[in-house]
Design a protein around this motif. Structure first.
Motif, PDB file in Angstrom:
ATOM      1  N   THR A  21       0.828  -1.204   0.000  1.00 25.13           N
ATOM      2  CA  THR A  21       0.000   0.000   0.000  1.00 25.13           C
ATOM      3  C   THR A  21       0.863   1.255   0.000  1.00 25.13           C
ATOM      4  O   THR A  21       0.614   2.215  -0.715  1.00 25.13           O
ATOM      5  CB  THR A  21      -0.924   0.011   1.237  1.00 25.13           C
ATOM      6  OG1 THR A  21      -1.732  -1.160   1.208  1.00 25.13           O
ATOM      7  CG2 THR A  21      -1.826   1.247   1.239  1.00 25.13           C
ATOM      8  N   SER A  22       1.932   1.217   0.817  1.00 22.04           N
ATOM      9  CA  SER A  22       2.837   2.361   0.886  1.00 22.04           C
ATOM     10  C   SER A  22       3.533   2.596  -0.444  1.00 22.04           C
ATOM     11  O   SER A  22       3.674   3.724  -0.912  1.00 22.04           O
ATOM     12  CB  SER A  22       3.886   2.130   1.986  1.00 22.04           C
ATOM     13  OG  SER A  22       4.837   3.163   2.004  1.00 22.04           O
ATOM     14  N   PHE A  23       3.961   1.503  -1.108  1.00 21.31           N
ATOM     15  CA  PHE A  23       4.656   1.609  -2.397  1.00 21.31           C
ATOM     16  C   PHE A  23       3.733   2.174  -3.476  1.00 21.31           C
ATOM     17  O   PHE A  23       4.111   3.026  -4.267  1.00 21.31           O
ATOM     18  CB  PHE A  23       5.173   0.235  -2.817  1.00 21.31           C
ATOM     19  CG  PHE A  23       5.841   0.225  -4.159  1.00 21.31           C
ATOM     20  CD1 PHE A  23       7.062   0.872  -4.357  1.00 21.31           C
ATOM     21  CD2 PHE A  23       5.251  -0.412  -5.249  1.00 21.31           C
ATOM     22  CE1 PHE A  23       7.683   0.869  -5.596  1.00 21.31           C
ATOM     23  CE2 PHE A  23       5.868  -0.408  -6.490  1.00 21.31           C
ATOM     24  CZ  PHE A  23       7.080   0.230  -6.654  1.00 21.31           C
ATOM     25  N   ALA A  24       2.466   1.687  -3.470  1.00 20.92           N
ATOM     26  CA  ALA A  24       1.511   2.175  -4.465  1.00 20.92           C
ATOM     27  C   ALA A  24       1.244   3.655  -4.280  1.00 20.92           C
ATOM     28  O   ALA A  24       1.149   4.419  -5.241  1.00 20.92           O
ATOM     29  CB  ALA A  24       0.201   1.382  -4.363  1.00 20.92           C
ATOM     30  N   ALA A  25       1.116   4.081  -3.022  1.00 15.52           N
ATOM     31  CA  ALA A  25       0.886   5.500  -2.749  1.00 15.52           C
ATOM     32  C   ALA A  25       2.070   6.335  -3.204  1.00 15.52           C
ATOM     33  O   ALA A  25       1.918   7.423  -3.760  1.00 15.52           O
ATOM     34  CB  ALA A  25       0.625   5.709  -1.256  1.00 15.52           C
ATOM     35  N   SER A  26       3.281   5.801  -2.951  1.00 21.12           N
ATOM     36  CA  SER A  26       4.483   6.526  -3.355  1.00 21.12           C
ATOM     37  C   SER A  26       4.558   6.647  -4.869  1.00 21.12           C
ATOM     38  O   SER A  26       4.895   7.691  -5.407  1.00 21.12           O
ATOM     39  CB  SER A  26       5.739   5.812  -2.840  1.00 21.12           C
ATOM     40  OG  SER A  26       5.740   5.770  -1.426  1.00 21.12           O
ATOM     41  N   ARG A  27       4.228   5.567  -5.568  1.00 24.01           N
ATOM     42  CA  ARG A  27       4.261   5.609  -7.032  1.00 24.01           C
ATOM     43  C   ARG A  27       3.282   6.641  -7.568  1.00 24.01           C
ATOM     44  O   ARG A  27       3.571   7.366  -8.501  1.00 24.01           O
ATOM     45  CB  ARG A  27       3.913   4.239  -7.611  1.00 24.01           C
ATOM     46  CG  ARG A  27       5.012   3.220  -7.471  1.00 24.01           C
ATOM     47  CD  ARG A  27       4.753   2.033  -8.339  1.00 24.01           C
ATOM     48  NE  ARG A  27       4.815   2.403  -9.747  1.00 24.01           N
ATOM     49  CZ  ARG A  27       4.542   1.563 -10.738  1.00 24.01           C
ATOM     50  NH1 ARG A  27       4.183   0.334 -10.480  1.00 24.01           N
ATOM     51  NH2 ARG A  27       4.621   1.949 -11.980  1.00 24.01           N
ATOM     52  N   GLY A  28       2.103   6.731  -6.935  1.00 19.92           N
ATOM     53  CA  GLY A  28       1.127   7.720  -7.359  1.00 19.92           C
ATOM     54  C   GLY A  28       1.647   9.128  -7.168  1.00 19.92           C
ATOM     55  O   GLY A  28       1.428  10.003  -7.990  1.00 19.92           O
ATOM     56  N   ALA A  29       2.376   9.344  -6.070  1.00 19.39           N
ATOM     57  CA  ALA A  29       2.903  10.669  -5.792  1.00 19.39           C
ATOM     58  C   ALA A  29       4.025  11.031  -6.747  1.00 19.39           C
ATOM     59  O   ALA A  29       4.212  12.191  -7.093  1.00 19.39           O
ATOM     60  CB  ALA A  29       3.403  10.726  -4.349  1.00 19.39           C
ATOM     61  N   TRP A  30       4.781  10.021  -7.172  1.00 23.45           N
ATOM     62  CA  TRP A  30       5.940  10.265  -8.034  1.00 23.45           C
ATOM     63  C   TRP A  30       5.607  10.199  -9.521  1.00 23.45           C
ATOM     64  O   TRP A  30       6.424  10.535 -10.355  1.00 23.45           O
ATOM     65  CB  TRP A  30       7.039   9.241  -7.742  1.00 23.45           C
ATOM     66  CG  TRP A  30       7.606   9.364  -6.358  1.00 23.45           C
ATOM     67  CD1 TRP A  30       7.557  10.442  -5.533  1.00 23.45           C
ATOM     68  CD2 TRP A  30       8.308   8.344  -5.641  1.00 23.45           C
ATOM     69  NE1 TRP A  30       8.170  10.169  -4.345  1.00 23.45           N
ATOM     70  CE2 TRP A  30       8.657   8.889  -4.373  1.00 23.45           C
ATOM     71  CE3 TRP A  30       8.678   7.041  -5.931  1.00 23.45           C
ATOM     72  CZ2 TRP A  30       9.349   8.167  -3.411  1.00 23.45           C
ATOM     73  CZ3 TRP A  30       9.368   6.319  -4.976  1.00 23.45           C
ATOM     74  CH2 TRP A  30       9.707   6.887  -3.732  1.00 23.45           C
ATOM     75  N   ALA A  31       4.413   9.712  -9.874  1.00 20.80           N
ATOM     76  CA  ALA A  31       4.083   9.510 -11.287  1.00 20.80           C
ATOM     77  C   ALA A  31       4.146  10.840 -12.037  1.00 20.80           C
ATOM     78  O   ALA A  31       3.569  11.832 -11.602  1.00 20.80           O
ATOM     79  CB  ALA A  31       2.680   8.918 -11.418  1.00 20.80           C
ATOM     80  N   PRO A  32       4.887  10.888 -13.140  1.00 20.64           N
ATOM     81  CA  PRO A  32       4.996  12.143 -13.893  1.00 20.64           C
ATOM     82  C   PRO A  32       3.670  12.530 -14.530  1.00 20.64           C
ATOM     83  O   PRO A  32       2.924  11.676 -15.005  1.00 20.64           O
ATOM     84  CB  PRO A  32       6.054  11.820 -14.965  1.00 20.64           C
ATOM     85  CG  PRO A  32       5.955  10.340 -15.139  1.00 20.64           C
ATOM     86  CD  PRO A  32       5.614   9.782 -13.783  1.00 20.64           C
ATOM     87  N   LYS A  33       3.372  13.812 -14.527  1.00 26.57           N
ATOM     88  CA  LYS A  33       2.163  14.318 -15.155  1.00 26.57           C
ATOM     89  C   LYS A  33       2.498  14.803 -16.574  1.00 26.57           C
ATOM     90  O   LYS A  33       3.546  15.378 -16.803  1.00 26.57           O
ATOM     91  CB  LYS A  33       1.579  15.461 -14.325  1.00 26.57           C
ATOM     92  CG  LYS A  33       1.077  15.040 -12.947  1.00 26.57           C
ATOM     93  CD  LYS A  33       0.466  16.220 -12.209  1.00 26.57           C
ATOM     94  CE  LYS A  33      -0.070  15.788 -10.848  1.00 26.57           C
ATOM     95  NZ  LYS A  33      -0.652  16.932 -10.103  1.00 26.57           N
ATOM     96  N   THR A  34       1.577  14.542 -17.481  1.00 26.80           N
ATOM     97  CA  THR A  34       1.780  15.006 -18.845  1.00 26.80           C
ATOM     98  C   THR A  34       1.507  16.502 -18.904  1.00 26.80           C
ATOM     99  O   THR A  34       0.430  16.957 -18.535  1.00 26.80           O
ATOM    100  CB  THR A  34       0.834  14.270 -19.812  1.00 26.80           C
ATOM    101  OG1 THR A  34       1.080  12.863 -19.715  1.00 26.80           O
ATOM    102  CG2 THR A  34       1.060  14.733 -21.243  1.00 26.80           C
ATOM    103  N   ALA A  35       2.492  17.266 -19.349  1.00 26.03           N
ATOM    104  CA  ALA A  35       2.344  18.712 -19.422  1.00 26.03           C
ATOM    105  C   ALA A  35       1.377  19.085 -20.538  1.00 26.03           C
ATOM    106  O   ALA A  35       1.365  18.460 -21.595  1.00 26.03           O
ATOM    107  CB  ALA A  35       3.695  19.367 -19.649  1.00 26.03           C
ATOM    108  N   ASP A  36       0.559  20.099 -20.287  1.00 22.15           N
ATOM    109  CA  ASP A  36      -0.337  20.596 -21.310  1.00 22.15           C
ATOM    110  C   ASP A  36       0.470  21.404 -22.317  1.00 22.15           C
ATOM    111  O   ASP A  36       1.343  22.184 -21.924  1.00 22.15           O
ATOM    112  CB  ASP A  36      -1.418  21.473 -20.672  1.00 22.15           C
ATOM    113  CG  ASP A  36      -2.533  21.799 -21.651  1.00 22.15           C
ATOM    114  OD1 ASP A  36      -2.310  22.656 -22.534  1.00 22.15           O
ATOM    115  OD2 ASP A  36      -3.623  21.212 -21.523  1.00 22.15           O
ATOM    116  N   PRO A  37       0.203  21.246 -23.627  1.00 22.18           N
ATOM    117  CA  PRO A  37       0.962  22.016 -24.624  1.00 22.18           C
ATOM    118  C   PRO A  37       0.874  23.521 -24.422  1.00 22.18           C
ATOM    119  O   PRO A  37       1.761  24.261 -24.851  1.00 22.18           O
ATOM    120  CB  PRO A  37       0.313  21.600 -25.956  1.00 22.18           C
ATOM    121  CG  PRO A  37      -0.317  20.286 -25.686  1.00 22.18           C
ATOM    122  CD  PRO A  37      -0.751  20.315 -24.255  1.00 22.18           C
ATOM    123  N   ASP A  38      -0.193  23.997 -23.778  1.00 17.74           N
ATOM    124  CA  ASP A  38      -0.380  25.431 -23.562  1.00 17.74           C
ATOM    125  C   ASP A  38       0.482  25.993 -22.438  1.00 17.74           C
ATOM    126  O   ASP A  38       0.606  27.220 -22.322  1.00 17.74           O
ATOM    127  CB  ASP A  38      -1.842  25.741 -23.232  1.00 17.74           C
ATOM    128  CG  ASP A  38      -2.765  25.515 -24.416  1.00 17.74           C
ATOM    129  OD1 ASP A  38      -2.256  25.313 -25.528  1.00 17.74           O
ATOM    130  OD2 ASP A  38      -3.995  25.534 -24.217  1.00 17.74           O
TER     131      ASP A  38
END
Length: 228
Positions: A21-38
């Motif tokens: 559970t801790s690892f999954a939460a950490s992965r969610g926090a670290w997951a890169p977000k796709t930048a908006d082209p704008d």
């Protein structure tokens, strides 16, 4: 839950579940977000006078173009005349974005496009101006696929759906980047040139269909602040 309800679960298993559970939460926090082209861009002010229609010279504007305040619909026939009497180019009904020609900086075209099935052999968007050629970028539609000129596929299955198109032109960097629905689909070198502007609509190319059409809404031009 009562304490005895966990009596069947071993201590090692509880530790493993907690770690997972801790690892999954950490992965969610670290997951890169796709930048908006704008991101990092500012939209310029556009008025209807910035949308200059080019159509077959012997046709009235309403014969090949309509605008209901939201959607711009542009179509042309393969048998149509060029946009100017003295021109030897193929038939077109295009909007030439006026008032924001550029020769430096980082500029962006954004719009929501729609291509009905059956339209093929046509350019639906271009960055005009280059060194050895007329254009720096053209996006063609062939049999339902959006292509960089008549080359690699930018997006497949483009027919009969609205898609968000973003085209970023870095003049000094001499690069162009194309995004479809916020996802990067193409990154190519520029083609030089001293002045550029954006166009969209329909412009007949090789193996064009008898009727070509595209629809557009939410068209914007944006400029990146490069002062910092």
């Amino acid at each position: 839950m009562a304490p005895h309800a966990l009596s069947w679960i071993s201590v090692p298993l509880l530790v493993l579940l907690a770690a997972s559970t801790s690892f999954a939460a950490s992965r969610g926090a670290w997951a890169p977000k796709t930048a908006d082209p704008d991101d990092g861009f500012t939209a310029v002010s556009l008025h209807e006078s910035n949308f200059v229609l080019q159509r077959p010279f012997d046709e009235a504007s309403g014969a090949r173009y309509s605008f209901n305040g939201t959607v711009r619909k542009l179509w042309v026939l393969s048998s149509d005349k060029p946009h100017a009497r003295q021109s030897h180019t193929s038939p077109r009904t295009e909007i030439r974005m006026a008032g924001y020609d550029y020769s430096s900086g980082v500029w962006q075209f954004e719009g929501y496009g729609y291509v009905p099935s059956g339209t093929t052999g046509v350019s639906i968007m271009q960055v005009f101006g280059a060194g050895e050629t007329a254009t720096t970028l053209m996006l063609h539609v062939y049999d339902g696929a959006l292509r960089y000129y008549d080359r690699q596929i930018v997006e497949d299955a483009i027919y009969d759906r609205w898609f968000r198109l973003n085209v970023v032109h870095d003049v000094e960097g001499s690069t162009l980047t194309v995004y479809i629905d916020g996802q990067q689909r193409l990154h190519v070198d520029g083609r030089g040139g001293d002045s550029h502007y954006f166009k969209f609509g329909v412009y007949a190319q090789n193996h064009d269909s008898s009727c070509m059409e595209s629809r557009w809404k939410g068209v914007r031009i944006l400029k990146k602040d490069t002062s910092h």
